[in-house]
Design a protein around this motif. Sequence first.
Motif, mmCIF file in Angstrom:
data_model
loop_
_atom_site.group_PDB
_atom_site.id
_atom_site.type_symbol
_atom_site.label_atom_id
_atom_site.label_comp_id
_atom_site.label_asym_id
_atom_site.label_seq_id
_atom_site.Cartn_x
_atom_site.Cartn_y
_atom_site.Cartn_z
ATOM 1 N N VAL A 66 116.191 37.745 97.521
ATOM 2 C CA VAL A 66 115.712 38.231 96.729
ATOM 3 C C VAL A 66 114.380 39.531 97.129
ATOM 4 C CG1 VAL A 66 115.805 38.613 94.821
ATOM 5 C CG2 VAL A 66 117.505 36.770 95.988
ATOM 6 N N PRO A 67 114.088 40.592 97.089
ATOM 7 C CA PRO A 67 112.582 40.532 97.808
ATOM 8 C C PRO A 67 112.323 40.488 95.757
ATOM 9 C CG PRO A 67 114.421 42.840 97.762
ATOM 10 C CD PRO A 67 115.518 41.005 97.347
ATOM 11 N N ALA A 68 112.671 40.678 94.906
ATOM 12 C CA ALA A 68 111.841 41.005 94.042
ATOM 13 C C ALA A 68 112.375 40.467 93.177
ATOM 14 C CB ALA A 68 111.310 41.958 93.537
ATOM 15 N N GLU A 69 111.287 40.019 91.632
ATOM 16 C CA GLU A 69 112.054 39.442 90.696
ATOM 17 C C GLU A 69 113.269 38.484 90.639
ATOM 18 O OE1 GLU A 69 111.999 42.456 87.458
ATOM 19 O OE2 GLU A 69 113.298 43.733 88.978
ATOM 20 N N TYR A 70 112.387 37.305 91.395
ATOM 21 C CA TYR A 70 113.497 36.321 92.053
ATOM 22 C C TYR A 70 114.535 35.853 90.345
ATOM 23 C CZ TYR A 70 116.021 32.496 94.654
ATOM 24 O OH TYR A 70 116.918 31.464 95.056
ATOM 25 N N GLU A 71 114.570 35.217 89.455
ATOM 26 C CA GLU A 71 115.250 34.707 88.516
ATOM 27 C C GLU A 71 115.820 35.957 88.114
ATOM 28 O OE1 GLU A 71 115.211 31.991 88.456
ATOM 29 O OE2 GLU A 71 114.105 31.162 90.045
ATOM 30 N N LEU A 72 115.450 37.042 87.714
ATOM 31 C CA LEU A 72 116.353 38.401 87.124
ATOM 32 C C LEU A 72 117.757 38.416 88.210
ATOM 33 C CD1 LEU A 72 116.868 40.570 84.969
ATOM 34 C CD2 LEU A 72 115.737 41.974 86.568
ATOM 35 N N ARG A 73 117.031 38.568 89.582
ATOM 36 C CA ARG A 73 117.737 39.130 90.403
ATOM 37 C C ARG A 73 119.294 38.556 90.511
ATOM 38 N NH1 ARG A 73 116.342 44.200 94.535
ATOM 39 N NH2 ARG A 73 119.175 43.899 94.219
ATOM 40 N N ALA A 74 118.796 36.818 90.998
ATOM 41 C CA ALA A 74 119.279 36.027 90.956
ATOM 42 C C ALA A 74 119.997 35.868 90.435
ATOM 43 C CB ALA A 74 118.160 34.575 91.367
ATOM 44 N N GLY A 75 120.289 35.615 88.692
ATOM 45 C CA GLY A 75 121.190 36.114 87.902
ATOM 46 C C GLY A 75 122.028 37.082 87.808
ATOM 47 N N GLU A 76 121.521 38.433 88.197
ATOM 48 C CA GLU A 76 122.213 39.170 88.110
ATOM 49 C C GLU A 76 124.273 39.117 89.746
ATOM 50 O OE1 GLU A 76 119.309 42.915 86.896
ATOM 51 O OE2 GLU A 76 119.651 42.398 88.581
ATOM 52 N N ALA A 77 123.117 38.478 90.236
ATOM 53 C CA ALA A 77 123.934 38.046 91.089
ATOM 54 C C ALA A 77 124.669 37.145 91.009
ATOM 55 C CB ALA A 77 122.985 37.968 92.244
ATOM 56 N N ARG A 78 125.335 36.100 90.434
ATOM 57 C CA ARG A 78 125.500 35.243 89.849
ATOM 58 C C ARG A 78 126.806 35.481 88.721
ATOM 59 N NH1 ARG A 78 121.184 31.765 89.915
ATOM 60 N NH2 ARG A 78 120.076 32.414 87.460
ATOM 61 N N ASP A 79 126.099 36.446 88.535
ATOM 62 C CA ASP A 79 127.025 37.073 87.136
ATOM 63 C C ASP A 79 127.970 38.219 88.365
ATOM 64 O OD1 ASP A 79 125.276 35.716 84.875
ATOM 65 O OD2 ASP A 79 124.782 37.806 84.645
ATOM 66 N N SER A 80 127.609 38.335 88.625
ATOM 67 C CA SER A 80 128.155 39.692 89.566
ATOM 68 C C SER A 80 129.214 38.606 90.077
ATOM 69 C CB SER A 80 127.757 40.509 90.010
ATOM 70 O OG SER A 80 128.410 41.230 91.228
ATOM 71 N N ALA A 81 128.579 37.610 91.291
ATOM 72 C CA ALA A 81 130.305 36.663 91.598
ATOM 73 C C ALA A 81 130.316 36.106 91.298
ATOM 74 C CB ALA A 81 129.358 35.884 93.090
ATOM 75 N N ALA A 82 130.888 35.811 89.643
ATOM 76 C CA ALA A 82 131.326 35.187 88.726
ATOM 77 C C ALA A 82 132.827 36.571 87.996
ATOM 78 C CB ALA A 82 130.558 34.627 87.663
ATOM 79 N N ILE A 83 132.247 37.947 87.886
ATOM 80 C CA ILE A 83 133.513 38.675 87.815
ATOM 81 C C ILE A 83 134.250 39.393 88.960
ATOM 82 C CG2 ILE A 83 133.238 41.140 87.188
ATOM 83 C CD1 ILE A 83 130.509 41.080 86.325
ATOM 84 N N LEU A 84 133.838 39.244 90.109
ATOM 85 C CA LEU A 84 134.685 39.075 91.084
ATOM 86 C C LEU A 84 135.163 37.747 91.695
ATOM 87 C CD1 LEU A 84 131.779 41.077 93.614
ATOM 88 C CD2 LEU A 84 133.795 42.251 92.401
ATOM 89 N N GLY A 85 134.605 36.711 90.777
ATOM 90 C CA GLY A 85 135.953 35.285 91.403
ATOM 91 C C GLY A 85 135.025 34.952 92.706
ATOM 92 N N CYS A 86 134.220 35.317 92.968
ATOM 93 C CA CYS A 86 133.030 34.103 94.539
ATOM 94 C C CYS A 86 132.615 33.618 94.010
ATOM 95 C CB CYS A 86 133.136 35.687 95.706
ATOM 96 S SG CYS A 86 134.419 37.538 95.441
ATOM 97 N N GLU A 87 132.581 32.951 95.520
ATOM 98 C CA GLU A 87 131.403 31.842 95.690
ATOM 99 C C GLU A 87 129.756 32.811 96.454
ATOM 100 O OE1 GLU A 87 132.748 28.629 98.055
ATOM 101 O OE2 GLU A 87 134.049 28.657 97.733
ATOM 102 N N LEU A 88 128.547 31.782 95.516
ATOM 103 C CA LEU A 88 127.351 32.965 95.516
ATOM 104 C C LEU A 88 126.699 31.511 96.833
ATOM 105 C CD1 LEU A 88 125.986 35.863 95.483
ATOM 106 C CD2 LEU A 88 125.404 33.816 93.443
ATOM 107 N N ARG A 89 126.074 32.675 97.598
ATOM 108 C CA ARG A 89 124.494 31.705 97.991
ATOM 109 C C ARG A 89 123.916 32.342 98.629
ATOM 110 N NH1 ARG A 89 125.934 28.011 102.322
ATOM 111 N NH2 ARG A 89 128.031 27.319 101.112
ATOM 112 N N ILE A 90 122.546 31.981 98.287
ATOM 113 C CA ILE A 90 121.408 33.356 98.814
ATOM 114 C C ILE A 90 120.580 32.247 99.797
ATOM 115 C CG2 ILE A 90 119.276 33.895 97.856
ATOM 116 C CD1 ILE A 90 120.349 33.806 94.539
ATOM 117 N N LEU A 91 120.499 32.685 101.356
ATOM 118 C CA LEU A 91 119.750 32.357 101.998
ATOM 119 C C LEU A 91 118.859 31.678 102.143
ATOM 120 C CD1 LEU A 91 122.321 34.004 104.885
ATOM 121 C CD2 LEU A 91 122.560 31.790 103.668
ATOM 122 N N LEU A 92 117.777 32.953 101.788
ATOM 123 C CA LEU A 92 116.201 32.534 101.202
ATOM 124 C C LEU A 92 116.212 32.267 99.802
ATOM 125 C CD1 LEU A 92 114.617 35.273 104.042
ATOM 126 C CD2 LEU A 92 114.685 33.181 103.949
#
Length: 231
Positions: A66-92
């Motif tokens: 996540v190159p910028a605004e970590y909390e915001l963009r990580a939260g968006e990624a979690r919401d998006s993964a939930a919509i798709l029904g997928c598990e999410l992993r952030i490596l860094l």
Amino acid sequence: MNVVDASAHFKRATSAPSASSFAARYLGRTVLAVGAHPDDIELGIGGTMALLANAGVRVLMAIVSVPAEYELRAGEARDSAAILGCELRILLAGGCRRIEDLKNYQLVGLLDELVKESRPAAVLTHGSTDFHLDHLAVYHATVSAQRNTQFDLYSYVPTMTRPMPVPFEPNAYVDISSTIDTKLQAIAAHRSQFHLRGLPFEFYRDLARVNGHMVGVDYAEGLAARKIVFA
């Protein structure tokens, strides 16, 4: 040209995919999608991810950084993964990092560990024609991970927030007519990248419609099949 028939309208955990579908190949196994940043996977193969998850396939979405605004963009990624029904992993995980700041062996090591842990039957990631250098680095690291275990390897279309011509030659197509709206909902979850910047993303519907016309369905996502492993 390989045309993947995945046109059945799957309902999560209630109906089985047809024997000839893309999802049927990976039932009971793990499919790993790798993207450089939040929203890359959704833009490239969000419909395919939803289709697999709806069919009961375990789908792991791995974001390298996540190159910028970590909390915001990580939260968006979690919401998006939930919509798709997928598990999410952030490596860094844990803070903002740029892929360019990693040494090559460090990036390869991250992908090696992920592949060894998840033992995927298929990996979908960026391709060799992407114009983002960090996307290319992720692609090459994923290719390197093949030395650890065998898996089907696919590349998805170069991803971008603003449309521009980029070479990409798919040789496999997944019918996402049943999940095109889910794909767009998942993209919309990344409000900081689109809505708040006044950028439209409906051109991804247009792209899916064009791909669908290529294979006689309403909407499709194109893939470049790099390697297929037959038992």
